[in-house]
Design a protein around this motif. Structure first.
Motif, PDB file in Angstrom:
ATOM      1  N   UNK A  17      -1.155  -0.385  -8.650  1.00  0.00           N
ATOM      2  CA  UNK A  17      -1.573   0.682  -9.551  1.00  0.00           C
ATOM      3  C   UNK A  17      -1.578   1.961  -8.737  1.00  0.00           C
ATOM      4  N   UNK A  18      -0.878   2.979  -9.240  1.00  0.00           N
ATOM      5  CA  UNK A  18      -0.835   4.264  -8.541  1.00  0.00           C
ATOM      6  C   UNK A  18      -1.427   5.338  -9.436  1.00  0.00           C
ATOM      7  N   UNK A  19      -2.198   6.227  -8.837  1.00  0.00           N
ATOM      8  CA  UNK A  19      -2.669   7.426  -9.512  1.00  0.00           C
ATOM      9  C   UNK A  19      -1.869   8.582  -8.948  1.00  0.00           C
ATOM     10  N   UNK A  20      -1.138   9.284  -9.828  1.00  0.00           N
ATOM     11  CA  UNK A  20      -0.228  10.349  -9.421  1.00  0.00           C
ATOM     12  C   UNK A  20      -0.699  11.651 -10.039  1.00  0.00           C
ATOM     13  N   UNK A  21      -0.818  12.706  -9.218  1.00  0.00           N
ATOM     14  CA  UNK A  21      -1.237  14.006  -9.748  1.00  0.00           C
ATOM     15  C   UNK A  21      -0.161  14.543 -10.667  1.00  0.00           C
ATOM     16  N   UNK A  22      -0.603  15.200 -11.728  1.00  0.00           N
ATOM     17  CA  UNK A  22       0.315  15.713 -12.740  1.00  0.00           C
ATOM     18  C   UNK A  22       0.308  17.230 -12.653  1.00  0.00           C
ATOM     19  N   UNK A  23       0.973  17.757 -11.657  1.00  0.00           N
ATOM     20  CA  UNK A  23       1.010  19.198 -11.479  1.00  0.00           C
ATOM     21  C   UNK A  23       2.420  19.648 -11.177  1.00  0.00           C
ATOM     22  N   UNK A  24       2.528  20.815 -10.544  1.00  0.00           N
ATOM     23  CA  UNK A  24       3.839  21.345 -10.196  1.00  0.00           C
ATOM     24  C   UNK A  24       4.531  20.465  -9.156  1.00  0.00           C
ATOM     25  N   UNK A  25       3.738  19.909  -8.229  1.00  0.00           N
ATOM     26  CA  UNK A  25       4.304  19.019  -7.214  1.00  0.00           C
ATOM     27  C   UNK A  25       3.584  17.672  -7.291  1.00  0.00           C
ATOM     28  N   UNK A  26       4.113  16.738  -8.096  1.00  0.00           N
ATOM     29  CA  UNK A  26       3.438  15.446  -8.245  1.00  0.00           C
ATOM     30  C   UNK A  26       3.400  14.683  -6.929  1.00  0.00           C
ATOM     31  N   UNK A  27       2.235  14.083  -6.634  1.00  0.00           N
ATOM     32  CA  UNK A  27       2.093  13.283  -5.417  1.00  0.00           C
ATOM     33  C   UNK A  27       1.148  12.129  -5.713  1.00  0.00           C
ATOM     34  N   UNK A  28       1.271  11.081  -4.939  1.00  0.00           N
ATOM     35  CA  UNK A  28       0.455   9.892  -5.124  1.00  0.00           C
ATOM     36  C   UNK A  28      -0.934  10.151  -4.548  1.00  0.00           C
ATOM     37  N   UNK A  29      -1.948  10.013  -5.394  1.00  0.00           N
ATOM     38  CA  UNK A  29      -3.328  10.210  -4.960  1.00  0.00           C
ATOM     39  C   UNK A  29      -3.879   8.925  -4.362  1.00  0.00           C
ATOM     40  N   UNK A  30      -3.660   7.820  -5.050  1.00  0.00           N
ATOM     41  CA  UNK A  30      -4.105   6.531  -4.517  1.00  0.00           C
ATOM     42  C   UNK A  30      -3.139   5.444  -4.951  1.00  0.00           C
ATOM     43  N   UNK A  31      -3.112   4.404  -4.157  1.00  0.00           N
ATOM     44  CA  UNK A  31      -2.229   3.261  -4.396  1.00  0.00           C
ATOM     45  C   UNK A  31      -3.063   2.004  -4.167  1.00  0.00           C
ATOM     46  N   UNK A  32      -3.202   1.179  -5.205  1.00  0.00           N
ATOM     47  CA  UNK A  32      -4.029  -0.023  -5.106  1.00  0.00           C
ATOM     48  C   UNK A  32      -3.194  -1.237  -5.506  1.00  0.00           C
ATOM     49  N   UNK A  33      -2.943  -2.145  -4.573  1.00  0.00           N
ATOM     50  CA  UNK A  33      -2.235  -3.381  -4.945  1.00  0.00           C
ATOM     51  C   UNK A  33      -3.095  -4.235  -5.872  1.00  0.00           C
ATOM     52  N   UNK A  34      -2.457  -5.034  -6.705  1.00  0.00           N
ATOM     53  CA  UNK A  34      -3.186  -5.902  -7.621  1.00  0.00           C
ATOM     54  C   UNK A  34      -4.120  -6.837  -6.854  1.00  0.00           C
ATOM     55  N   UNK A  35      -3.713  -7.278  -5.668  1.00  0.00           N
ATOM     56  CA  UNK A  35      -4.537  -8.188  -4.873  1.00  0.00           C
ATOM     57  C   UNK A  35      -5.845  -7.533  -4.436  1.00  0.00           C
ATOM     58  N   UNK A  36      -5.872  -6.195  -4.318  1.00  0.00           N
ATOM     59  CA  UNK A  36      -7.072  -5.482  -3.876  1.00  0.00           C
ATOM     60  C   UNK A  36      -7.965  -5.030  -5.030  1.00  0.00           C
ATOM     61  N   UNK A  37      -7.548  -5.309  -6.262  1.00  0.00           N
ATOM     62  CA  UNK A  37      -8.397  -4.957  -7.404  1.00  0.00           C
ATOM     63  C   UNK A  37      -9.619  -5.852  -7.434  1.00  0.00           C
ATOM     64  N   UNK A  38     -10.719  -5.298  -7.928  1.00  0.00           N
ATOM     65  CA  UNK A  38     -11.925  -6.107  -8.071  1.00  0.00           C
ATOM     66  C   UNK A  38     -11.781  -7.076  -9.236  1.00  0.00           C
ATOM     67  N   UNK A  39     -11.497  -6.542 -10.402  1.00  0.00           N
ATOM     68  CA  UNK A  39     -11.293  -7.375 -11.584  1.00  0.00           C
ATOM     69  C   UNK A  39     -10.542  -6.549 -12.623  1.00  0.00           C
ATOM     70  N   UNK A  40     -10.084  -7.241 -13.630  1.00  0.00           N
ATOM     71  CA  UNK A  40      -9.426  -6.584 -14.761  1.00  0.00           C
ATOM     72  C   UNK A  40     -10.061  -7.138 -16.030  1.00  0.00           C
ATOM     73  N   UNK A  41     -10.290  -6.254 -16.991  1.00  0.00           N
ATOM     74  CA  UNK A  41     -10.861  -6.662 -18.273  1.00  0.00           C
ATOM     75  C   UNK A  41      -9.833  -6.432 -19.371  1.00  0.00           C
ATOM     76  N   UNK A  42      -9.787  -7.335 -20.298  1.00  0.00           N
ATOM     77  CA  UNK A  42      -8.855  -7.236 -21.421  1.00  0.00           C
ATOM     78  C   UNK A  42      -9.663  -7.210 -22.704  1.00  0.00           C
ATOM     79  N   UNK A  43      -9.440  -6.167 -23.512  1.00  0.00           N
ATOM     80  CA  UNK A  43     -10.087  -6.051 -24.826  1.00  0.00           C
ATOM     81  C   UNK A  43      -9.021  -5.612 -25.816  1.00  0.00           C
ATOM     82  N   UNK A  44      -8.383  -6.577 -26.457  1.00  0.00           N
ATOM     83  CA  UNK A  44      -7.282  -6.264 -27.367  1.00  0.00           C
ATOM     84  C   UNK A  44      -6.090  -5.747 -26.579  1.00  0.00           C
TER      85      UNK A  44
END
Length: 160
Positions: free
Chosen positions: A96-123
């Protein structure tokens, strides 16, 4: 939310994903208004009628007006809206990557699925949490193929 099999990207606010009221907008507006008031007060010390220009007062007025002017400019600049962030979920690289949405897009953070704490599904809504309990992303998937791809990758990583 549209999605591809390898990358899914959509806008999410930098602030909390649960922010529905106008509290932050109101706070930023008050901050900017206070900044403008300080800048006008700093200028008004010198130009308003009755402004004393005696030598013993000028140095104090200069210090106060410079401090108020700089503080006002800082408040005006700090009250600007933050740029939006794009959430990109890459099911091929499984991150999962968080990318800034500006004039010069850059990756703010990068989190592999293995490093996630948990995922919730609701519909069709998927919430991805960090190991420390912070919400990383809240994604609404409407494309069935992208939904299956993301759920399969999260199940393979042991997060669902």
């Amino acid at each position: 939310m549209t999605a591809l099999s390898d990358v899914m990207a959509h806008a999410a606010p930098v602030e909390s994903a649960r922010m529905l009221d106008g509290g932050r907008w109101l706070a930023r507006g008050a901050q900017r208004l206070g900044g403008v008031a300080l800048v006008l007060a700093a200028a008004g010390m010198w130009v308003l009628p009755g402004a004393m220009l005696e030598p013993d007062v000028i140095l104090m007025k200069l210090g106060v007006s410079l401090a108020a002017g700089f503080a006002g400019l800082a408040l005006v600049q700090g009250g600007r809206a933050r740029p939006a962030v794009q959430v990109a979920i890459d099911t091929v690289r499984r991150e999962v990557r968080l990318v800034s949405d500006g004039a010069d897009p850059r990756v703010i953070s990068r989190t592999p699925f293995a490093d996630l704490g948990r995922a919730e599904l609701a519909g069709h809504l998927v919430r991805l949490w960090a190991e420390d309990g912070a919400l990383i992303a809240e994604v609404a998937l409407t494309d069935p193929a992208a939904h299956r791809s993301l759920l399969g990758a999260l199940r393979d990583a042991g997060k669902l």
